[in-house]
Every structure is written in structure tokens, then in C-alpha cells.
Design an enzyme around this catalytic site. Structure first.
Site, PDB file in Angstrom:
ATOM      1  N   HIS A   1       0.792  -1.195   0.043  1.00 36.32           N
ATOM      2  CA  HIS A   1       0.173  -0.130   0.077  1.00 36.32           C
ATOM      3  C   HIS A   1       0.923   1.260   0.121  1.00 36.32           C
ATOM      4  O   HIS A   1       2.045   1.010  -0.230  1.00 36.32           O
ATOM      5  CB  HIS A   1      -0.904  -0.023   1.259  1.00 36.32           C
ATOM      6  CG  HIS A   1      -2.220  -0.713   0.676  1.00 36.32           C
ATOM      7  ND1 HIS A   1      -3.011   0.031  -0.125  1.00 36.32           N
ATOM      8  CD2 HIS A   1      -2.674  -1.782   1.136  1.00 36.32           C
ATOM      9  CE1 HIS A   1      -4.163  -0.572  -0.363  1.00 36.32           C
ATOM     10  NE2 HIS A   1      -4.089  -1.942   0.140  1.00 36.32           N
ATOM     11  N   MET A   2       0.197   2.115   0.044  1.00 35.25           N
ATOM     12  CA  MET A   2       0.877   3.881   0.226  1.00 35.25           C
ATOM     13  C   MET A   2       2.318   3.774   0.851  1.00 35.25           C
ATOM     14  O   MET A   2       3.189   3.743   0.168  1.00 35.25           O
ATOM     15  CB  MET A   2      -0.105   4.762   0.480  1.00 35.25           C
ATOM     16  CG  MET A   2       0.494   6.220   0.341  1.00 35.25           C
ATOM     17  SD  MET A   2       0.224   6.654  -1.525  1.00 35.25           S
ATOM     18  CE  MET A   2      -0.710   7.997  -1.427  1.00 35.25           C
TER      19      MET A   2
END
Lengths: 571, 87
Positions: free
Chosen positions: B15-16
Site C-alpha cells: 500500500h501507499m
């Protein structure tokens, strides 16, 4: 005219309206000035965007913390993506203007992300759309709100309060904030409270109903916005505001004092919070710790449950702010009136008597253990965290929670992850069942905290949200008072600490009773903190004893309320 | 060209934040770094493509490096994934 919204941050603000309207980002009239020219425009815009955003991220980090800054650093990272730049350039080479390229390519990514099942990717889609909007604004030469032009004492009207707007606000010039969207638990509400700005959120259409320069009264406590108030109304609010400020001024001397009664006996005055930012404000306002950290706020206004890591960061941050002082963390209290969409809880006939809090968590052990693991890990550094189980009605529930906690401890030990092995596990006493078996619970719980909001509602069988019966809701009913007294006694007999974290702890009329019974910890909202410290300081135990005896000999609420009101006003 | 198989271990997956960390590491190298996952070839220096690939905890993938510093690039990117991507 009066508009009703959601009172999200207490206080009164009076000022002139400044509307922050969404910019028109239409680029259909723009034709490509040639491939090289458009590429250069894009380059320049990206460079400007990068400079501004790097600064902004730095400020957000300092003011609000890493979490909020991450949205911005993520946007910077996306712009550095070589694939993304290649795609933007290719679109320009097809004869499009820079704006069209940005719109097309970023929209593609947003659609791609939002089509994924994963809820965290939905959040990324929102980030990409925000990036698209901000980049288009830069290209079209539209300024973000120019703060230097804001007049003193302005009331800011926005569609939504975002971290990037909140960070630049010159707080000294803003009297209040009104937004069209957002609820009491929204990120915006927490931001407003952490900036200590009166705020009314969720007033739909307010941007179209208010004129610039119009005088507005904003009552963040009641959730009211008054447009061009009549002279008499304006005057009464000005007096209220003045009174409010004077009161704050008078109370400020209590900020750095100990909390003690008139005989010099100390009690501990704690705060109720729902976020790391509030913990910071509580600390600045002289809280001696946290008596109730409502962790369900970490789960609200998002698409999926926070990970162990995210929870760990929040708990560790609060623990760090209050090192050397205690922090009582209540485990997830959802259900009842507090639904969380992604848990897909079914509608219930009687939600307050239903599937909520510890009942839900014991059926969803993965969810619960994630929270317990995060808490254990966060306890390792300062050893000041305490875990509180809500809505307990039986000894088995406490034992099950304890067993899960022990499982988590074992797992962490096996992984060589440090934690506080002695972390106290206590309960929130808020059901009549827990009151009746308080002596038994006290044998196995490490502490008690009395939750008077639910305890009053369940003891008196009154839904305080129902206007037809809400007048029957009062902690001054003899049944509630006797319950509180017996719970404090049960805790004392078992030699465990006992506190109170319901709204009743901030009711001046109850202070003498609680002091006399020997309540050790009062946990109140930030706005009541200094008031209660002052109140506690006015009571000698001998006076509190005499008053309590009289009250407990009375058989009905009306007599008790009248007596306490007269006694307190004559002091 | 060198390559190795590895597995995502951190709960959040790519994820980010983990992706930011991974791109930062990959970008330090001159070599081309490609992730092979479910028949797709993903440029490891592209955060958009990494996130779009939806690599989750338990996803098995192959990393392929080609260029002057390929050995070191492979060693560091695999080590990063196996250490849980900073989570």
C-alpha cells in the site's frame, strides 16, 4: 435566519462571512499550444505543485502529525512516477493540452483504483482525485484560498475542511468554521477541536445561503448558524462570548495546579478523548492523564478497520504524550448507536440491548486481538497504558477478554516483541448487572471506571435520545446514586482503583458526593477540566459528608435536585 | 539478469507507505527492476503500477533485475520485502 448543523467544536464565534467556493476547473476552451509548449506548461506546473506541497507536508507534519502528512507526500511520490510522466507526455503528443492530459490519465488511475475490491484502494482513488484537482488548479492559475486576504474575525464557510486547508489557517483571524459536509466524528471535526475553533458542520447548502461580508453568529456547542442576526440576538451572543472568555480567563489559573479538595487531599483529574490530537490539547490544558480513550473513533470515517500498525501508532503517541501518567484505553465500543459501515452489522430491534461492544468483539477475535496486540506493543515503552473492557455484564466476559490478552502476550513473546507484561486490565462499570456483581468483578479486574451515561440509561430504563422520556434521564436518581456508591465501595474493599468517566463526573452537583465516597479519579471532557478542578477545591470532606448524608436520605429525584441546586448556588 | 522469488509478509501489503518505501529503494539503482506477478510485468520504480498490482500479504512474486548493479538491487529489494516493508 437560522441554520441548524452539527455542533462539532464547542464555543461561540461572531464575525463576517468569507465563502471559500470551489473553483471552476473547466478547461474545455483551452487548445493545445503545441506539444513542446504544453509539456513545458506541465513541467512548470508540476514544479510549482512540488514546491508548494513539500512545504505544506512539512507544516502538516509539525501541526498534525505524520499520518496527515502522508496524503501529501504520497501525491508527490505519484508525480515522480516515471510511468505517469510518460503517459502524460504521450497524451500531450496526441495533441491534447496539459489540462486534458492530467484529467484523462489521473481519472484512469482513480477509476482503476476504485474498481478494486480492496477498501484501502478506494482511499487511494480519493487521493488521486485530490491530486488531479490540485494539479488542474495549478495549471489553470487558480489560487488556493489566499489566507493573507482574510479579514480579522472572519467566519470561514467551506464545502469541507481538509487537512491541507486546516494547516494554513491563520487561527488568530478565524472566529469560526462552517462546512457543508462532515459529522461530529469526521476528520474535520477532530481538526476543528484540535485547533480549538468553534465549528458547525454538515450545514448543506450554506455556501449558497450566505452572502460574503454578512455577519454570522456560530454556536459550535448547539450547532447553530445565525445569518444577519437582529441587534438583540447579536448582543446576547456577544455577552455570551464575553462571558465565555472571562470564564476561561478565570479558570486558566487552575491549569498547572494539582487537583485537591479544600482539606488538601489529592484526587486525579483525567480527560476523555477520541484522538491523538485531543490528547495533545488535554495535556496542554492540564490533564493528569487520560481516563477514557474512545478507540472507536479510530475506526470511524474510513473504509476499513485500522491495521495493527495504525492502532499501535495512535496508542503509542498518546502514551508518549502522557508518559509518567496513566492512559486508560477503552477497547472497541461499537454497536448501539455507533455503527461502522464496513462491519456490516445488521439492524436490530433493540440495538442498546443487542450486539455491541465486548459482545461483538468476543465473537470477532481477530479484530479484538489486533487491537490488544497494538495496545500491548504500545505499552512497552512507558508502561502507562491500561486496558478497559466496555459493557461487561458477566464475569465470563472479563475472563474471555483476559484470555485473549494472554494469548496475544504469548504470541508477542514468541516473536520477541516487547510489551508491558503487567498491563492492567479493568472494566467499565456501566450495566446494572455489573453493579450487582461489582464485588465479584473486583476480585478479577485490575480497576473500575464507572460509565454513568449508559449506567443511568440502563438503570432507569430510559432512552435519553427519546424526547418523550428524556426528562426522566438523570444520574441524580437515587437508584443511580446508590449504584455509584456501591461500586466505589466494592472497589475499595478489593483494593483496586476506581474512577468515573461518564458525563456525571463533570456535574458539579455530584462532586461532593463522589469526593465523600472516595472516588479516586474523575475523567471529564477537555472543556470541563478546569471547572471541575476548581469545584473539587471548594469542598471540605466534612461539608461533603453532611451534604451526602442528606441527599442519600431523600427518596426522590426532585427533592435531591432541588436540594443540591440550592446548596450549590448558596455557596 | 538475476531474479529471485519472494513473498509479501506485511499485513498491509503493497500500500501507499510500503510502496513509497519500495520505490525509493528501487530507484537508487540504475538497473531495470521488474516484478512478475500473476502474469503481469510491473515496473518496480512506478508507485502507480505497484499499487495497481494489488500485492497483498501472502502474494508470491518474482523480482527480476537487469543492469550494472543488478546483484545488489536484487539483494536489497528482496530483503526489504522479506523484512515486512517497514511495517
Amino acid at each position: 435566519m437560522r441554520l441548524q448543523g452539527i455542533g462539532a467544536s464547542d464555543g461561540i464565534g461572531i464575525g463576517t462571512a468569507v465563502r471559500f467556493l470551489e473553483e471552476n476547473l473547466d478547461f474545455s476552451n483551452i487548445v493545445s499550444a503545441g506539444t513542446e509548449a504544453e509539456k513545458l506548461r506541465l513541467q512548470t506546473a508540476i514544479q510549482n505543485f512540488r514546491d508548494v506541497t513539500t512545504d505544506m507536508a512539512e507544516q502538516v507534519r509539525n501541526k498534525l502529525g505524520d499520518k496527515d502528512a502522508e496524503i501529501l507526500t504520497g501525491q508527490l511520490m505519484m508525480l515522480e512516477d516515471p510511468y505517469l510522466s510518460a503517459e502524460l507526455n504521450q497524451t500531450i503528443e496526441k495533441g491534447q493540452c496539459a489540462e486534458a492530459a492530467v484529467y484523462e490519465i489521473l481519472t484512469n488511475y482513480a477509476n482503476l483504483f476504485s474498481s478494486m475490491e480492496d477498501s484501502l484502494m478506494q482511499q487511494r482513488a480519493t487521493d488521486v482525485i485530490d491530486l488531479r484537482t490540485r494539479l488542474l488548479k495549478t495549471l489553470l492559475g487558480k489560487q488556493d484560498l489566499d489566507y493573507s486576504q482574510l479579514p480579522h474575525n472572519c467566519v470561514l464557510l467551506l464545502h469541507e475542511l481538509t487537512p491541507s486547508i486546516a494547516v494554513g489557517l491563520p487561527i488568530e483571524r478565524v472566529a469560526a468554521i462552517v462546512t457543508e459536509v462532515g459529522g461530529r466524528t469526521s476528520h474535520a471535526a477532530i481538526l476543528a477541536r484540535s485547533l480549538q475553533l468553534p465549528a458547525v458542520l454538515g450545514v448543506s447548502g450554506v455556501l449558497h445561503q450566505v452572502k460574503d461580508q454578512e455577519t454570522l453568529v456560530v454556536d459550535g456547542t448547539e450547532g447553530i448558524v445565525i445569518l444577519s442576526p437582529e441587534e438583540t440576538v447579536l448582543q446576547s451572543y456577544q455577552e455570551k462570548l464575553l462571558h465565555y472568555r472571562q470564564e476561561l480567563e478565570l479558570l486558566s489559573v487552575y491549569r498547572n495546579r494539582k487537583t485537591q479538595d479544600a482539606d488538601g487531599n489529592c484526587v486525579t483529574l483525567l480527560c476523555n478523548i477520541g484522538s491523538v490530537q485531543e490528547a495533545q490539547i488535554a495535556q496542554e490544558n492540564g490533564a493528569e492523564g487520560i481516563g477514557l480513550f474512545r478507540t472507536e473513533f479510530l475506526f470511524m470515517d474510513r473504509a476499513s478497520a485500522p491495521t495493527e500498525e495504525e492502532q499501535y501508532e495512535a496508542y503509542a503517541a498518546v502514551s508518549n504524550i502522557f508518559q509518567g501518567k496513566e492512559v486508560i484505553v477503552r477497547t472497541l465500543d461499537i454497536g448501539g448507536d455507533k455503527g461502522i459501515p464496513y462491519f456490516h452489522m445488521d439492524a436490530e430491534e433493540n440495538p442498546f440491548l443487542g450486539y455491541r461492544a465486548i459482545r461483538y468483539c468476543l465473537d470477532h477475535t481477530d479484530l479484538y486481538k489486533t487491537q490488544l496486540r497494538a495496545l500491548l506493543r504500545a505499552s512497552s515503552r512507558h508502561h502507562n497504558l491500561k486496558i478497559m473492557v466496555p459493557f461487561v455484564t458477566s464475569i465470563e466476559e472479563l475472563r474471555s477478554a483476559k484470555q485473549l490478552l494472554n494469548e496475544c502476550k504469548k504470541e508477542l513473546s514468541a516473536q520477541n516483541i516487547p510489551y508491558d507484561a503487567e498491563i492492567p486490565l479493568g472494566i467499565m462499570v456501566e450495566t446494572p448487572a455489573a453493579v450487582q456483581i461489582a464485588d465479584l468483578l473486583a476480585q478479577e479486574a485490575d480497576f473500575f471506571s464507572i460509565g454513568t451515561n449508559d449506567l443511568t440509561q440502563y438503570t432507569l430504563a430510559v432512552d435519553r435520545g427519546n424526547p418523550k422520556v428524556s426528562n426522566l434521564y438523570t444520574p441524580l436518581h437515587p437508584a443511580v446514586l446508590r449504584s455509584i456508591c456501591s461500586v466505589v465501595e466494592a472497589a475499595q474493599n478489593a483494593h483496586i482503583p476506581v474512577g468515573m468517566c461518564g458525563e456525571a463526573a463533570a456535574d458539579p452537583r455530584l462532586v461532593p458526593l463522589l469526593l465523600f465516597w472516595g472516588l479516586e479519579e474523575f475523567s471529564v471532557s477537555i472543556s470541563s477540566l478546569l471547572q471541575i478542578r476548581k469545584e473539587i477545591g471548594t469542598w471540605k470532606i466534612s461539608q461533603a459528608a453532611a451534604l451526602t448524608k442528606t441527599v442519600m436520605a431523600m427518596g426522590n429525584t426532585h427533592d435531591i435536585v432541588t436540594y443540591l441546586d440550592t446548596q450549590l448556588s448558596s455557596r | 539478469m538475476v531474479s529471485a522469488t519472494t513473498k509479501i509478509v506485511n499485513p498491509m501489503g503493497m500500500h501507499m507507505r510500503p510502496a513509497q518505501l519500495f520505490v525509493n529503494t528501487a530507484s537508487k539503482f540504475q538497473s531495470d527492476i521488474t516484478i512478475l506477478y500473476q502474469g503481469n510485468r510491473i515496473n518496480a520504480k512506478s508507485i502507480m503500477h505497484l499499487m495497481a498490482a494489488c500485492l497483498k500479504q501472502g502474494s508470491e512474486l518474482e523480482i527480476e533485475c537487469q543492469g550494472p548493479d543488478e546483484a545488489e538491487a536484487l539483494a536489497q529489494t528482496v530483503a526489504l520485502i522479506e523484512s515486512g516493508l517497514g511495517e
